[in-house]
Design an enzyme around this catalytic site. Sequence first.
Site, mmCIF file in Angstrom:
data_model
loop_
_atom_site.group_PDB
_atom_site.id
_atom_site.type_symbol
_atom_site.label_atom_id
_atom_site.label_comp_id
_atom_site.label_asym_id
_atom_site.label_seq_id
_atom_site.Cartn_x
_atom_site.Cartn_y
_atom_site.Cartn_z
ATOM 1 N N GLU A 66 0.843 -1.196 0.000
ATOM 2 C CA GLU A 66 0.000 0.000 0.000
ATOM 3 C C GLU A 66 0.878 1.246 0.000
ATOM 4 O O GLU A 66 1.834 1.324 0.750
ATOM 5 C CB GLU A 66 -0.898 -0.017 1.248
ATOM 6 C CG GLU A 66 -1.834 1.152 1.348
ATOM 7 C CD GLU A 66 -2.641 1.335 0.061
ATOM 8 O OE1 GLU A 66 -3.358 0.404 -0.333
ATOM 9 O OE2 GLU A 66 -2.535 2.417 -0.564
ATOM 10 N N CYS A 91 5.462 4.964 9.102
ATOM 11 C CA CYS A 91 6.052 4.239 7.962
ATOM 12 C C CYS A 91 7.534 4.515 7.735
ATOM 13 O O CYS A 91 8.342 3.601 7.830
ATOM 14 C CB CYS A 91 5.254 4.537 6.703
ATOM 15 S SG CYS A 91 3.593 3.842 6.775
HETATM 16 P P1 NAD Z 1 -2.600 0.434 12.575
HETATM 17 O O1 NAD Z 1 -1.765 0.214 13.780
HETATM 18 O O2 NAD Z 1 -3.330 1.713 12.397
HETATM 19 O O3 NAD Z 1 -3.673 -0.745 12.442
HETATM 20 C C1 NAD Z 1 -3.361 -2.090 12.624
HETATM 21 C C2 NAD Z 1 -4.622 -2.768 13.129
HETATM 22 O O4 NAD Z 1 -4.397 -4.194 13.140
HETATM 23 C C3 NAD Z 1 -5.006 -2.398 14.567
HETATM 24 O O5 NAD Z 1 -6.348 -1.946 14.602
HETATM 25 C C4 NAD Z 1 -4.851 -3.702 15.351
HETATM 26 O O6 NAD Z 1 -5.766 -3.839 16.411
HETATM 27 C C5 NAD Z 1 -5.093 -4.725 14.253
HETATM 28 N N1 NAD Z 1 -4.584 -6.065 14.545
HETATM 29 C C6 NAD Z 1 -3.447 -6.405 15.213
HETATM 30 N N2 NAD Z 1 -3.344 -7.759 15.262
HETATM 31 C C7 NAD Z 1 -4.413 -8.256 14.608
HETATM 32 C C8 NAD Z 1 -4.851 -9.578 14.308
HETATM 33 N N3 NAD Z 1 -4.144 -10.643 14.676
HETATM 34 N N4 NAD Z 1 -6.010 -9.731 13.625
HETATM 35 C C9 NAD Z 1 -6.726 -8.665 13.231
HETATM 36 N N5 NAD Z 1 -6.364 -7.385 13.491
HETATM 37 C C10 NAD Z 1 -5.223 -7.189 14.175
HETATM 38 O O7 NAD Z 1 -1.613 0.176 11.331
HETATM 39 P P2 NAD Z 1 -1.659 0.871 9.891
HETATM 40 O O8 NAD Z 1 -1.088 2.241 9.971
HETATM 41 O O9 NAD Z 1 -3.003 0.657 9.296
HETATM 42 O O10 NAD Z 1 -0.591 -0.022 9.122
HETATM 43 C C11 NAD Z 1 -0.863 -1.372 8.780
HETATM 44 C C12 NAD Z 1 0.232 -1.843 7.842
HETATM 45 O O11 NAD Z 1 0.217 -1.081 6.636
HETATM 46 C C13 NAD Z 1 1.653 -1.679 8.397
HETATM 47 O O12 NAD Z 1 2.443 -2.728 7.941
HETATM 48 C C14 NAD Z 1 2.111 -0.371 7.782
HETATM 49 O O13 NAD Z 1 3.503 -0.305 7.665
HETATM 50 C C15 NAD Z 1 1.470 -0.448 6.426
HETATM 51 N N6 NAD Z 1 1.220 0.850 5.803
HETATM 52 C C16 NAD Z 1 0.772 1.898 6.551
HETATM 53 C C17 NAD Z 1 0.523 3.124 5.941
HETATM 54 C C18 NAD Z 1 0.055 4.302 6.747
HETATM 55 O O14 NAD Z 1 0.126 5.423 6.229
HETATM 56 N N7 NAD Z 1 -0.432 4.116 7.959
HETATM 57 C C19 NAD Z 1 0.734 3.282 4.554
HETATM 58 C C20 NAD Z 1 1.167 2.181 3.820
HETATM 59 C C21 NAD Z 1 1.410 0.967 4.451
#
Ligand code: NAD
Length: 440
Positions: free
Chosen positions: A154, A267
């Site tokens: 993403e 990130c």
């Molecule tokens: P976040 O911390 O906002 O959300 C992660 C969610 O996963 C949380 O709500 C948590 O409760 C849930 N979770 C944890 N363990 C779980 C499980 N076993 N089953 C179901 N849900 C579970 O994280 P995010 O910012 O959305 O990032 C997610 C991924 O995407 C990361 O790897 C990040 O590097 C990547 N990413 C993030 C962005 C960004 O801008 N935030 C952009 C691109 C990629």
Amino acid sequence: MKVSIYGAGYVGLVTAACLAEIGHEVLCADVDSSKIAILQSGASPIYEPGLETLLQRHQATGKLRFTAELPTAASFGLVQFIAVGTPSLANGAANLSAVFAVAELIGQHINQFCVVVDKSTVPIGTAKLVTEKIQQALNARKANIAFTVVSNPEFLKEGAAINDFMQPDRIVLGCEDEKATQIMHELYAPLIADAPNKWLVMDVLSAELTKYAANAMLATRISFMNEISHVAEKVGANIEHIRQGIGADKRIGPHFLNAGCGYGGSCFPKDVRALLSTAQEVDINMPLLQAVECVNERQKTVLFDKLSAIFNQDLTNKVIAVWGLAFKPNTDDIREATSRVLCEALWQQGATVRAYDPVAIEEFRHVYGERTDMHYCADKETALQGADALVIVTEWDEFRSPNWSLIKTSLSQPVIVDGRNLFEPKELRALGIQYHSIGR
Ligand code: NAD
């Protein structure tokens, strides 16, 4: 198409809402049942412009549902997105425990063919490990169900995430299986109908590395400009002129060339560290990327260093107004935000902070709690009251045209330290304000 999404964070929720918007039937699952309860009540647990509207619209149409019952999600989607967090471990490597927990759950509960999508940012080779985890869980229940794991990193930006998802620069798919590629193409078809060149299919390992390389490149541009800003400051040049001068070169381009007070967020810092860690595992030294990280760590202390110099290295009992806590505008995310480094350093020196942010106050309070040396203010004007200086950390639009006379009458001395170069130094000097910015 039926889609399951694990993780209702920034990426999971945006993916869920946007896939519902283009007509898919989405079930989004999260282990955090309080988050699911908020979502089921029609609210959004995070601040992201436009997200709440989409969530409400598609819960009403029935295209989008939320559950804390993870096995229900495993038996739902033809496509199953893993969008859980992958934070840094102490050694800088990505923590894959949540990704593997989801893989195991999928293996335990799927009852038909599905495409499992690594949407989380994961180290090179993770799709293979996820495949093994799912297969092990299937073997344990003696189930013979086919599945394919693909990589679909993403690239959304918090604060503009809906737009980035709906109008992507590109969609990268790491997949070596024709059936899975077709399913993923069908899933995203409405987003690439007018621009088939945005659809980039490659092998899984290249897709995984593409994500890290993209963030490493962006972080590099920022650290490069921050480094040049130090030289500019010392020799009396202006980093904003330099930015324009080099950004006009088509080979360089104008984006991500703003000098500032360091990059933060969930990130860049963690992905740079994770790539360094992966490189180390395969015996590759990455001195350039190490320097990017090192320059950024130094840059996050620049605001404090400037303040400290202004007050003759003694910030004891000083009151500092801080505008902006989020790591960037239009988000409530404070992960690895420069505001944290600044506030912690100020507290350590015996200063008090009066902080305002349009949406990130609650997140900050959640992390640091109530403290006598921290005042959470309801608006930017209140933050100024009784302060000795103002520091601008986040470039929220509402900070761009402040009431200068109020700033001058509220602060004990008219001192502004601006980590985002929002104003013209000459104009502020003419107003009688002692203005310190970055690289000018
Ligand atoms: P976040 O911390 O906002 O959300 C992660 C969610 O996963 C949380 O709500 C948590 O409760 C849930 N979770 C944890 N363990 C779980 C499980 N076993 N089953 C179901 N849900 C579970 O994280 P995010 O910012 O959305 O990032 C997610 C991924 O995407 C990361 O790897 C990040 O590097 C990547 N990413 C993030 C962005 C960004 O801008 N935030 C952009 C691109 C990629």
